[in-house]
Design an enzyme around this catalytic site. Structure first.
Site, PDB file in Angstrom:
ATOM      1  CD  GLU A 168     -20.876  11.478  77.813  1.00  0.00           C
ATOM      2  OE1 GLU A 168     -21.076  12.190  76.807  1.00  0.00           O
ATOM      3  OE2 GLU A 168     -19.732  11.145  78.187  1.00  0.00           O
ATOM      4  CD  GLU A 173     -15.094   9.427  80.966  1.00  0.00           C
ATOM      5  OE1 GLU A 173     -14.762   9.519  79.770  1.00  0.00           O
ATOM      6  OE2 GLU A 173     -15.481  10.388  81.646  1.00  0.00           O
TER       7      GLU A 173
END
Length: 420
Positions: A168, A173
């Site tokens: 990932e 974010e």
């Protein structure tokens, strides 16, 4: 920081609905998007969405899949992801608007009971994957305690390898209680969840990311991933950072955009959080890096036979041969932007760095020498940079087990290769 959260996918949603698409199509899109070419020195765009279209229209179904569900996605998130244009639609001004809002549908059930919020989550698993290159998006994020916008990527082998073995890459974010900061993180086996490898970037002067658009990007090569905000690099991760754990960023990934509400990392909204909140995306783009396009998949040569790591061994000096195509890992190669050709975590190598015709090729630990640098040309030659000779099937044979070597380039079928 980003390493505090858990996995971002759910077996009940993404994996089960997309496994067949990932297996059958994951290696196709990036390879078809740009033709291989020799000596490329500049980046070439391979995929994009500029979100042009009339206001109220949903995201382009030829590019994006809208996930649905309220299972919490491994993080105890509070939203229900819908495929409604009330949660994801174009604004008519060249933007995609992802809207998180309070739920008014009593029939929507989440893991904790009646859903409190709805939002949207989009991915390109069915339509576009790519190994290596630049991935960037220009985004204006929302604000408020408990909101969690993200621009990130998962490995195309998620359905078979599982998370975190598939890898990932979190390009960006933000959690609402940190209006000044965003995070970039990678997750893999032995460095996932709370152990994810990441860093934060903060705007100068205490400015909030929600006040304006910003460009979030990663430049990904076989040996490093570099995160940037508005063109300013702030984090680099390399295989050495995994401390002996497997570096799983050696195969195609797909792109995800989502706006979560609540969850283990950001916490829940509180009385200060206003709804609706919007994540406004100006564009998402992928390109190759300088040095030519990346491609992944089998390398097919004379007689339709595949370049194969003998015995599927990853040991140094393992011979490279022709073999009937089986689709196994010993025949899955990545032609990287840095000139390497990789399988099983190691590099295609000319034994001893020889420049002589007839030198055998082998699998060897990647070391950055010219014996491991290759150019894939428009004529479908794989030319070794150090020797200036072509990858060749010995004696022009297509027999199972034929050893591969370097030889003076001659344009014969024994030197023609198709990647992917």
């Amino acid at each position: 920081m980003a390493s505090h959260r858990k996995r971002r996918w759910s077996l009940g949603g993404l994996v089960l609905t997309l496994t067949t698409a990932l297996v059958g199509a994951a290696l196709v899109s990036a390879n078809d998007a740009v033709a291989p070419r020799a000596g490329a020195a500049t980046a070439a765009q391979t995929w994009s969405d500029e979100f042009d279209g009339p206001a109220g229209r949903g995201p382009d179904a030829a590019k994006w899949t809208l996930e649905t569900g309220g299972g919490g996605f491994g993080n105890h998130e509070l939203e229900y992801y819908t495929n409604s244009t009330s949660n994801a639609s174009l604004d008519g001004q060249g933007h995609l608007v992802i809207t998180a809002k309070k739920n008014t549908d009593p029939g929507l059930g989440c893991w904790y009971g009646q859903c409190q919020y709805t939002s949207a989550r989009l991915n390109t698993a069915r339509t576009f994957t790519q190994a290596y290159g630049r991935f960037e998006a220009r985004i204006k994020i929302p604000r408020g305690q408990g909101v969690w916008p993200a621009f990130w990527m998962l490995g195309n082998d998620l359905g078979s390898a599982g998370w975190p073995n598939s890898g990932e890459i979190d390009v960006m974010e933000n959690i609402g209680r940190e209006p000044n900061s965003v995070h970039g993180t990678i997750h893999g086996p032995g460095y996932s969840g709370a152990g994810g490898l990441g860093a934060a970037y903060s705007l100068p002067g205490g400015k909030a990311f929600a006040d304006d658009f910003h460009v979030f990007s990663v430049d990904w090569s076989p040996n490093s991933i570099v995160w940037s905000v508005d063109g300013t690099p702030y984090e680099t991760r390399t295989p050495a950072d995994t401390h002996g754990n497997k570096w799983v960023f050696d195969h195609p990934f797909f792109v995800i955009l989502n706006l979560a509400v609540g969850g283990d990392w950001p916490g829940s909204p509180d009385g200060s959080t206003a709804f609706p909140q919007t994540m406004v995306v100006d564009y998402v783009r992928a390109s190759t890096s300088g040095g030519g396009p990346a491609a992944s998949g089998p390398i097919r040569g004379i007689g339709g036979m595949c370049a194969d790591v003998a015995g599927g061994s990853s040991a140094d000096r393992t011979p490279i041969q022709l073999h009937n195509c089986t689709g196994n890992a010993a025949q899955q190669w990545t032609v990287g932007n840095d000139g390497t050709v990789r399988a099983l975590g190691k590099c295609l190598d000319v034994a001893g760095g020889s420049t002589e015709a007839g030198a055998v090729v082998q699998l060897y630990t990647c070391n950055g020498t010219n014996a491991q640098k290759w150019t894939y040309t428009a004529a479908h030659d794989l030319t070794n940079v150090g020797a200036n000779k072509c990858l060749d099937a010995k004696d022009g044979s297509s027999a199972d087990g034929t050893r591969l070597q370097t030889w003076t380039c001659n344009g014969t079928a024994a030197q023609k290769w198709t990647v992917g």
